[in-house]
Structure formats: C-alpha cells, structure tokens
Design a protein around this motif. Structure first.
Motif, PDB file in Angstrom:
ATOM      1  N   PHE A  28      35.926  42.695  50.831  1.00  0.00           N
ATOM      2  CA  PHE A  28      37.161  41.939  50.109  1.00  0.00           C
ATOM      3  C   PHE A  28      36.686  40.933  49.489  1.00  0.00           C
ATOM      4  O   PHE A  28      35.239  40.825  49.167  1.00  0.00           O
ATOM      5  CB  PHE A  28      37.927  40.612  51.248  1.00  0.00           C
ATOM      6  N   VAL A  29      37.636  40.537  48.387  1.00  0.00           N
ATOM      7  CA  VAL A  29      37.230  39.101  47.727  1.00  0.00           C
ATOM      8  C   VAL A  29      38.335  37.975  48.362  1.00  0.00           C
ATOM      9  O   VAL A  29      39.468  38.770  47.651  1.00  0.00           O
ATOM     10  CB  VAL A  29      37.373  39.553  45.847  1.00  0.00           C
ATOM     11  N   MET A  30      38.480  36.729  47.862  1.00  0.00           N
ATOM     12  CA  MET A  30      39.132  35.588  48.035  1.00  0.00           C
ATOM     13  C   MET A  30      39.402  35.553  46.488  1.00  0.00           C
ATOM     14  O   MET A  30      38.339  35.227  45.567  1.00  0.00           O
ATOM     15  CB  MET A  30      38.178  34.879  48.655  1.00  0.00           C
ATOM     16  N   LEU A  31      41.016  35.767  46.500  1.00  0.00           N
ATOM     17  CA  LEU A  31      41.869  34.845  45.061  1.00  0.00           C
ATOM     18  C   LEU A  31      41.886  33.515  45.208  1.00  0.00           C
ATOM     19  O   LEU A  31      41.978  33.325  46.097  1.00  0.00           O
ATOM     20  CB  LEU A  31      42.958  35.556  45.188  1.00  0.00           C
ATOM     21  N   PRO A  32      41.759  32.732  43.412  1.00  0.00           N
ATOM     22  CA  PRO A  32      42.355  31.927  43.731  1.00  0.00           C
ATOM     23  C   PRO A  32      43.659  30.894  44.828  1.00  0.00           C
ATOM     24  O   PRO A  32      43.332  30.070  45.329  1.00  0.00           O
ATOM     25  CB  PRO A  32      42.966  31.291  42.830  1.00  0.00           C
ATOM     26  N   ASP A  33      44.583  31.885  45.436  1.00  0.00           N
ATOM     27  CA  ASP A  33      45.033  31.605  45.667  1.00  0.00           C
ATOM     28  C   ASP A  33      45.281  31.507  47.418  1.00  0.00           C
ATOM     29  O   ASP A  33      45.548  31.622  48.361  1.00  0.00           O
ATOM     30  CB  ASP A  33      46.907  32.221  46.049  1.00  0.00           C
ATOM     31  N   HIS A  34      43.990  32.310  47.777  1.00  0.00           N
ATOM     32  CA  HIS A  34      43.046  32.123  48.959  1.00  0.00           C
ATOM     33  C   HIS A  34      43.933  33.325  49.393  1.00  0.00           C
ATOM     34  O   HIS A  34      43.422  33.496  50.453  1.00  0.00           O
ATOM     35  CB  HIS A  34      43.533  31.159  50.117  1.00  0.00           C
ATOM     36  N   THR A  35      44.419  34.068  48.915  1.00  0.00           N
ATOM     37  CA  THR A  35      44.875  35.465  49.488  1.00  0.00           C
ATOM     38  C   THR A  35      43.595  36.604  49.646  1.00  0.00           C
ATOM     39  O   THR A  35      42.871  36.270  48.704  1.00  0.00           O
ATOM     40  CB  THR A  35      45.429  36.501  48.593  1.00  0.00           C
ATOM     41  N   LEU A  36      43.218  37.638  50.257  1.00  0.00           N
ATOM     42  CA  LEU A  36      41.858  38.912  50.042  1.00  0.00           C
ATOM     43  C   LEU A  36      42.640  39.765  49.216  1.00  0.00           C
ATOM     44  O   LEU A  36      43.389  40.823  49.882  1.00  0.00           O
ATOM     45  CB  LEU A  36      41.571  38.771  51.218  1.00  0.00           C
ATOM     46  N   LYS A  37      41.888  40.386  48.275  1.00  0.00           N
ATOM     47  CA  LYS A  37      41.944  41.483  47.950  1.00  0.00           C
ATOM     48  C   LYS A  37      41.023  42.757  47.931  1.00  0.00           C
ATOM     49  O   LYS A  37      39.908  42.162  48.172  1.00  0.00           O
ATOM     50  CB  LYS A  37      41.679  41.678  46.511  1.00  0.00           C
ATOM     51  N   PRO A  38      40.726  43.650  48.636  1.00  0.00           N
ATOM     52  CA  PRO A  38      40.381  44.533  48.624  1.00  0.00           C
ATOM     53  C   PRO A  38      39.494  44.844  47.848  1.00  0.00           C
ATOM     54  O   PRO A  38      39.853  44.968  46.228  1.00  0.00           O
ATOM     55  CB  PRO A  38      41.235  46.218  49.487  1.00  0.00           C
ATOM     56  N   PHE A  42      30.733  46.951  43.905  1.00  0.00           N
ATOM     57  CA  PHE A  42      30.681  46.599  43.042  1.00  0.00           C
ATOM     58  C   PHE A  42      31.505  45.115  42.742  1.00  0.00           C
ATOM     59  O   PHE A  42      30.746  43.955  41.986  1.00  0.00           O
ATOM     60  CB  PHE A  42      30.303  47.105  41.988  1.00  0.00           C
ATOM     61  N   GLU A  43      32.891  45.008  42.856  1.00  0.00           N
ATOM     62  CA  GLU A  43      33.776  44.087  42.677  1.00  0.00           C
ATOM     63  C   GLU A  43      33.218  43.147  43.442  1.00  0.00           C
ATOM     64  O   GLU A  43      33.103  41.562  43.519  1.00  0.00           O
ATOM     65  CB  GLU A  43      35.343  45.054  43.305  1.00  0.00           C
ATOM     66  N   TRP A  44      32.677  43.571  44.616  1.00  0.00           N
ATOM     67  CA  TRP A  44      32.508  42.230  45.585  1.00  0.00           C
ATOM     68  C   TRP A  44      31.399  41.792  45.744  1.00  0.00           C
ATOM     69  O   TRP A  44      30.977  40.678  45.356  1.00  0.00           O
ATOM     70  CB  TRP A  44      32.041  42.631  47.146  1.00  0.00           C
ATOM     71  N   SER A  45      30.264  42.596  44.650  1.00  0.00           N
ATOM     72  CA  SER A  45      28.872  41.839  44.365  1.00  0.00           C
ATOM     73  C   SER A  45      28.332  41.038  43.006  1.00  0.00           C
ATOM     74  O   SER A  45      28.354  40.107  42.902  1.00  0.00           O
ATOM     75  CB  SER A  45      27.939  43.156  43.781  1.00  0.00           C
ATOM     76  N   ASP A  46      29.608  40.878  42.522  1.00  0.00           N
ATOM     77  CA  ASP A  46      29.727  40.606  41.153  1.00  0.00           C
ATOM     78  C   ASP A  46      30.886  39.139  42.153  1.00  0.00           C
ATOM     79  O   ASP A  46      30.403  37.759  41.483  1.00  0.00           O
ATOM     80  CB  ASP A  46      31.065  40.976  40.574  1.00  0.00           C
ATOM     81  N   TRP A  47      31.773  39.305  42.959  1.00  0.00           N
ATOM     82  CA  TRP A  47      32.257  38.004  43.319  1.00  0.00           C
ATOM     83  C   TRP A  47      31.254  36.958  44.310  1.00  0.00           C
ATOM     84  O   TRP A  47      31.171  36.242  43.875  1.00  0.00           O
ATOM     85  CB  TRP A  47      33.591  38.584  43.676  1.00  0.00           C
TER      86      TRP A  47
END
Length: 141
Positions: A28-38, A42-47
C-alpha cells in the motif's frame, strides 16, 4: 519476458519463465490525504524510497530520544486481525525507558498512538529529572 530482480517476489511454486508476482494486495502507499491505496511492489518501492511519503509524526525529546511514526505500506500483522500498516518507535537514552514499538491499522490510530507514546515518554523524562535533581543547597558544606 522482462528480467527478474532481487526485489521481485516470486511464488514458491514458480517455474522458470514465470512472471514475478507484482505484490498486488500486499503493498500500500499512503496518499497526501492519508488514505491508503493498494500498490504493486514496484509502486510501493518508489513510494517507500521517499521518507517524507511515509512520515506520520516525529518528535525529538530534548536530545534524550525521539518518537517516530511512519506508514510501513506492508502488512506487519503476521496473525489474524486487521493489517498493521503503521508503526511508532520510541528510542530513549540510558536509564529512561526501553525502546518501544507499537503498530496500528489506520492513520488516525497511528497519530493517536504517537501522541500517547510521546506523552508517556515525556512523563518518564520528567520523573527521572525529579528523582535526579539536586536540592538547591546540596552543594553547600
């Protein structure tokens, strides 16, 4: 077929030539509004590579330790129950307290847990200071 890298997660039953598991549903990655997005691995690693993406709160304790809360982005609950995606660590100097780690499922729980642990450690520092403070006339003979 693309190259495999050490960071790729490969299933136990993978056969030569199989595509790596992209980790969907585990990261998961945390978005600027503090919600989590699956996210994929590779996306997680960049984040994850940008620490400010992960930070919930950080407080220094007068040079005597710190309390830090971050979003891990990977479930650290290895038992039944909700995913543990946030972590607070408190590191203290000698004679104050043991290092403490707590995990949480949501941003709101993590922020509240950070404030609670910060208050506990500030109280511990104040108690040690009271116990080790010399009386005003202790240096007089």
């Amino acid at each position: 077929m693309r190259e495999l890298y050490a960071a790729d997660v490969i299933a136990d039953d993978a056969e030569p030539g199989d595509e790596p598991d992209d980790g969907a549903g585990r990261y998961f990655v945390m978005l600027p509004d503090h919600t989590l997005k699956p996210a994929t691995l590779f996306e997680w690693s960049d984040w994850f590579g940008n620490f400010e993406n992960r930070r919930v709160a950080y407080d220094e304790l007068d040079g005597r330790g710190y309390v830090s809360t971050i979003c891990l982005g990977v479930d650290h609950n290895f038992c039944d129950g909700p995913p543990m995606l946030f972590e607070t660590m408190a590191r203290m100097g000698a004679h104050l307290a043991e290092d403490v780690m707590r995990r949480y499922s949501t941003y709101d729980e993590a922020a509240a847990g950070h404030a609670e642990l910060l208050a506990e450690h500030r109280a511990a520092i104040a108690a040690v200071d009271r116990l080790t403070r010399k009386p005003p006339d202790a240096d007089r003979d």
